[in-house]
Design an enzyme around this catalytic site. Sequence first.
Site, PDB file in Angstrom:
ATOM      1  N   CYS A 108       2.846  -4.339  -7.751  1.00  6.96           N
ATOM      2  CA  CYS A 108       3.105  -2.905  -7.646  1.00  6.96           C
ATOM      3  C   CYS A 108       2.557  -2.239  -8.900  1.00  6.96           C
ATOM      4  O   CYS A 108       2.757  -2.751 -10.005  1.00  6.96           O
ATOM      5  CB  CYS A 108       4.612  -2.679  -7.526  1.00  6.96           C
ATOM      6  SG  CYS A 108       5.079  -0.937  -7.383  1.00  6.96           S
ATOM      7  N   HIS A 150       6.167  -1.888   1.966  1.00 10.59           N
ATOM      8  CA  HIS A 150       6.243  -1.764   0.501  1.00 10.59           C
ATOM      9  C   HIS A 150       6.192  -0.288   0.089  1.00 10.59           C
ATOM     10  O   HIS A 150       7.022   0.177  -0.707  1.00 10.59           O
ATOM     11  CB  HIS A 150       5.090  -2.543  -0.145  1.00 10.59           C
ATOM     12  CG  HIS A 150       5.010  -2.407  -1.637  1.00 10.59           C
ATOM     13  ND1 HIS A 150       5.197  -3.458  -2.503  1.00 10.59           N
ATOM     14  CD2 HIS A 150       4.754  -1.327  -2.427  1.00 10.59           C
ATOM     15  CE1 HIS A 150       5.075  -3.034  -3.749  1.00 10.59           C
ATOM     16  NE2 HIS A 150       4.799  -1.736  -3.740  1.00 10.59           N
ATOM     17  N   GLU A 151       5.223   0.438   0.637  1.00  7.48           N
ATOM     18  CA  GLU A 151       5.067   1.848   0.236  1.00  7.48           C
ATOM     19  C   GLU A 151       6.260   2.687   0.670  1.00  7.48           C
ATOM     20  O   GLU A 151       6.737   3.540  -0.079  1.00  7.48           O
ATOM     21  CB  GLU A 151       3.768   2.431   0.811  1.00  7.48           C
ATOM     22  CG  GLU A 151       2.496   1.776   0.297  1.00  7.48           C
ATOM     23  CD  GLU A 151       2.422   1.654  -1.207  1.00  7.48           C
ATOM     24  OE1 GLU A 151       3.003   2.499  -1.929  1.00  7.48           O
ATOM     25  OE2 GLU A 151       1.807   0.693  -1.697  1.00  7.48           O
ATOM     26  N   HIS A 154       9.322   2.682  -1.479  1.00  5.95           N
ATOM     27  CA  HIS A 154       9.316   3.586  -2.633  1.00  5.95           C
ATOM     28  C   HIS A 154      10.019   4.906  -2.305  1.00  5.95           C
ATOM     29  O   HIS A 154      10.577   5.552  -3.192  1.00  5.95           O
ATOM     30  CB  HIS A 154       7.876   3.892  -3.083  1.00  5.95           C
ATOM     31  CG  HIS A 154       7.248   2.819  -3.922  1.00  5.95           C
ATOM     32  ND1 HIS A 154       7.673   2.520  -5.197  1.00  5.95           N
ATOM     33  CD2 HIS A 154       6.205   1.987  -3.675  1.00  5.95           C
ATOM     34  CE1 HIS A 154       6.919   1.549  -5.705  1.00  5.95           C
ATOM     35  NE2 HIS A 154       6.019   1.201  -4.800  1.00  5.95           N
TER      36      HIS A 154
END
Length: 188
Positions: A108, A150-151, A154
């Site tokens: 990341c 993953h994104e 966030h």
Amino acid sequence: MPVKPVLRMGDARLLQHAEAVADFGGDELRVLLRDMRDTMQAFDGVGLAAPQIGVNLRVVIFGVAPPQHEQDRQNSRYPDAETVPETVLINPVITPLNDKAEQAWEGCLSIPGLRGLVPRFQHIRYQGYDESGALIDRTVSGFHARVVQHECDHLEGILYPARIQDITRFGYTEELFPEREARNDRID
Ligand code: NI
């Protein structure tokens, strides 16, 4: 080129629940996307979420273009990554299509120099909007599905170390992969 500093783990702004985008036509979104693209490109990322540059909106971008030349492939942080279409995804919703998870290495841009082995759903549907407000609705698997998960994490203030199940599989890239550049490197 408006490359923005990427916030690093420990910054409280990475831990917030991001706000939905309401205005698709305005300058705010246009400028944000320009900054995100420039920043992602400058750091050779596969994806980037708006909170990583300090903007608390539900906007992520991602994409892996096929390398044009062998030398580019060698130099990439993700030499073996599958091609993922360049995507702007706003107000995303992810639906796992089954319970199957798979483990793979992720990195990341907010946690530079480290990698961890992270479980993600193998097969998902994701929906959201592009920058013009047009609907995106895709069913994907594997690396593409991993990048999206993953994104979008966030946007919930979740960084990948929180997902690691075996903490011994978390460390500095150079120590984990002393023989070579991390070939299974993942994500932004
Ligand atoms: Ni990230």
